[in-house]
Write a protein that holds these residues in place. Structure first.
Motif, PDB file in Angstrom:
ATOM      1  N   THR A 189       0.719  -1.450   0.284  1.00  0.00           N
ATOM      2  CA  THR A 189       0.247  -0.034  -0.008  1.00  0.00           C
ATOM      3  C   THR A 189       0.551   0.982   0.558  1.00  0.00           C
ATOM      4  O   THR A 189       2.037   1.279   0.737  1.00  0.00           O
ATOM      5  CB  THR A 189      -0.905   0.380   0.980  1.00  0.00           C
ATOM      6  N   LEU A 190       0.547   1.764  -0.554  1.00  0.00           N
ATOM      7  CA  LEU A 190       0.929   3.681  -0.945  1.00  0.00           C
ATOM      8  C   LEU A 190       0.555   4.188   0.698  1.00  0.00           C
ATOM      9  O   LEU A 190       0.132   4.390   1.505  1.00  0.00           O
ATOM     10  CB  LEU A 190       1.329   4.078  -2.322  1.00  0.00           C
ATOM     11  N   LEU A 191       2.031   5.673   0.502  1.00  0.00           N
ATOM     12  CA  LEU A 191       1.798   6.398   1.677  1.00  0.00           C
ATOM     13  C   LEU A 191       0.026   7.309   1.329  1.00  0.00           C
ATOM     14  O   LEU A 191       0.704   7.514   0.301  1.00  0.00           O
ATOM     15  CB  LEU A 191       2.641   7.198   2.016  1.00  0.00           C
ATOM     16  N   PRO A 192       0.379   7.548   1.908  1.00  0.00           N
ATOM     17  CA  PRO A 192      -1.603   8.936   1.725  1.00  0.00           C
ATOM     18  C   PRO A 192      -1.199   9.727   1.658  1.00  0.00           C
ATOM     19  O   PRO A 192      -1.278  11.099   1.601  1.00  0.00           O
ATOM     20  CB  PRO A 192      -2.031   8.655   3.249  1.00  0.00           C
TER      21      PRO A 192
ATOM     22  N   LEU B 275     -14.382 -11.725  -1.718  1.00  0.00           N
ATOM     23  CA  LEU B 275     -14.132 -10.739  -0.820  1.00  0.00           C
ATOM     24  C   LEU B 275     -14.697  -9.185  -0.890  1.00  0.00           C
ATOM     25  O   LEU B 275     -15.860  -8.898   0.056  1.00  0.00           O
ATOM     26  CB  LEU B 275     -12.751  -9.575  -0.676  1.00  0.00           C
ATOM     27  N   SER B 276     -15.414  -9.372  -2.065  1.00  0.00           N
ATOM     28  CA  SER B 276     -16.071  -8.246  -2.644  1.00  0.00           C
ATOM     29  C   SER B 276     -17.944  -8.290  -2.239  1.00  0.00           C
ATOM     30  O   SER B 276     -18.756  -7.421  -1.723  1.00  0.00           O
ATOM     31  CB  SER B 276     -16.369  -8.364  -3.917  1.00  0.00           C
TER      32      SER B 276
ATOM     33  N   ARG C 190     -12.767   1.518   7.131  1.00  0.00           N
ATOM     34  CA  ARG C 190     -12.052   0.487   6.724  1.00  0.00           C
ATOM     35  C   ARG C 190     -12.351  -0.682   6.593  1.00  0.00           C
ATOM     36  O   ARG C 190     -11.657  -2.080   5.390  1.00  0.00           O
ATOM     37  CB  ARG C 190     -11.657  -0.328   8.446  1.00  0.00           C
ATOM     38  N   ALA C 191     -13.576  -1.275   6.725  1.00  0.00           N
ATOM     39  CA  ALA C 191     -14.299  -2.566   6.584  1.00  0.00           C
ATOM     40  C   ALA C 191     -14.315  -2.496   4.681  1.00  0.00           C
ATOM     41  O   ALA C 191     -13.707  -3.190   3.698  1.00  0.00           O
ATOM     42  CB  ALA C 191     -15.570  -3.223   6.855  1.00  0.00           C
ATOM     43  N   ARG C 192     -14.568  -1.441   4.166  1.00  0.00           N
ATOM     44  CA  ARG C 192     -14.238  -1.208   2.232  1.00  0.00           C
ATOM     45  C   ARG C 192     -13.122  -1.292   2.258  1.00  0.00           C
ATOM     46  O   ARG C 192     -12.540  -2.163   0.624  1.00  0.00           O
ATOM     47  CB  ARG C 192     -15.624   0.152   2.033  1.00  0.00           C
ATOM     48  N   LEU C 193     -11.888  -0.453   2.600  1.00  0.00           N
ATOM     49  CA  LEU C 193     -10.382  -0.322   1.570  1.00  0.00           C
ATOM     50  C   LEU C 193     -10.253  -1.625   2.295  1.00  0.00           C
ATOM     51  O   LEU C 193      -9.173  -2.378   1.325  1.00  0.00           O
ATOM     52  CB  LEU C 193     -10.108   0.093   2.624  1.00  0.00           C
ATOM     53  N   TRP C 194     -10.122  -2.741   3.473  1.00  0.00           N
ATOM     54  CA  TRP C 194      -9.195  -3.641   3.535  1.00  0.00           C
ATOM     55  C   TRP C 194      -9.926  -4.450   2.333  1.00  0.00           C
ATOM     56  O   TRP C 194      -9.195  -6.071   2.093  1.00  0.00           O
ATOM     57  CB  TRP C 194      -9.416  -4.013   5.078  1.00  0.00           C
ATOM     58  N   LYS C 195     -10.776  -4.803   1.922  1.00  0.00           N
ATOM     59  CA  LYS C 195     -11.490  -5.331   1.529  1.00  0.00           C
ATOM     60  C   LYS C 195     -10.856  -5.661  -0.586  1.00  0.00           C
ATOM     61  O   LYS C 195      -9.989  -5.873  -1.656  1.00  0.00           O
ATOM     62  CB  LYS C 195     -13.379  -5.582   0.775  1.00  0.00           C
ATOM     63  N   THR C 196     -10.919  -3.590  -0.304  1.00  0.00           N
ATOM     64  CA  THR C 196      -9.954  -3.232  -1.871  1.00  0.00           C
ATOM     65  C   THR C 196      -8.660  -3.785  -1.352  1.00  0.00           C
ATOM     66  O   THR C 196      -7.814  -4.183  -2.067  1.00  0.00           O
ATOM     67  CB  THR C 196     -10.200  -1.552  -1.829  1.00  0.00           C
TER      68      THR C 196
END
Length: 269
Positions: free
Chosen positions: A129-132, A220-221, A204-210
């Motif tokens: 994962t890249l930095l924000p 996971l979707s 959080r739930a959505r981004l960890w799925k991504t």
């Protein structure tokens, strides 16, 4: 998540390696629920995480210190070769902490490369994962100075310097991933709120799925998983790392630290 008696257990799913700091630590129970829903249990999880965790040096938060991820015992505990056709699944996240500690982008990149080398030798499928960068672009000078003076007073870096290093490190990570066939997940602005480096509760739930679908887990979707407030305390209270310093005293804990009822083993380093 109770601890059961240790016994010989067959692990049909690939080994999972999770490397990171506060976001990974806080959201570990959510990640575990998502993985248990999309992979065959029991799981075999190796993780090096912890609030404020550095990829290369010892790092301290309050009275607790942890070794750098590149120096921890995970690399000795994780087998060099896997039986069968299981490809280990690896995630490197929370890479930006070391910028706040004053490390150069070159040094941080060398630590990441070390982890990738170790994982590649084990034929792992790797995601970074890249930095924000987009979130930090909105950070005001007064908020940055307040945070720096409170938590990192020895780091004289300016906000402009930090933003420049984040941009450079993201570019280097992307180039490294292109060369090594590694999946890269950007950090969009909507993942963050007032706190520019920690994920928003609602996302959080959505981004960890991504992030986790980069491992080729299409199931996971359709999974329904929610983040719970008590998740933030689970790793701190239940997942004691193999090596840590507490009030300056070096402590050791046998691993795996948890064996769940269905056989999932969690080793923390």
């Amino acid at each position: 998540m109770p601890l059961s008696e240790s016994c010989e257990i067959s692990h049909p799913s690939p080994p999972i390696i999770l490397l990171g700091a506060s976001n990974l630590t806080r959201d570990f129970p959510l990640i575990l629920r998502l993985l248990q829903s999309s992979l065959k249990s029991p799981l075999d999880i190796y993780t090096a995480m912890g609030h404020g965790r550095s990829y290369g040096n010892w790092s301290r938060v309050l009275y607790r210190a942890l070794p750098g991820i590149t120096r921890c015992e995970l690399w000795d505990a994780f087998p060099a070769a896997q039986a069968g056709n299981t490809t280990p699944l690896a995630l490197l996240t929370d890479i930006g902490n070391d910028l706040i500690y004053g490390q150069s982008t070159e040094t941080i990149l060398s630590w990441v490369e070390h982890c990738i080398y170790q994982l590649s030798n084990r034929q792992a499928q790797i995601t970074i994962t890249l930095l924000p960068e987009a979130s930090l672009a909105r950070l005001s000078s007064w908020r940055f100075e307040l945070t720096r003076r409170m938590f990192f007073p020895k780091n004289p870096a300016s906000l402009a310097d930090l933003k420049s290093k984040v941009r450079d490190l993201n570019q280097s990570l992307t180039a490294l991933a292109d060369q090594s066939q590694i999946s890269v997940v950007p950090a969009p602005q909507e993942w963050y709120g007032f706190d520019p480096i920690h994920y928003r509760y609602s996302q959080r739930a959505r981004l960890w799925k991504t992030i986790l679908t980069q491992w080729g887990l299409p199931e996971l979707s359709g999974m329904t998983a929610r983040y719970h407030w008590l998740d933030s305390f689970y790793a701190v209270t239940q997942l004691t790392p193999s090596t840590r310093r507490k009030w300056g005293k070096l402590l050791q804990t046998p691993q795996p630290v948890r064996i769940l009822d269905e056989g999932t083993r969690i080793s923390v380093f």
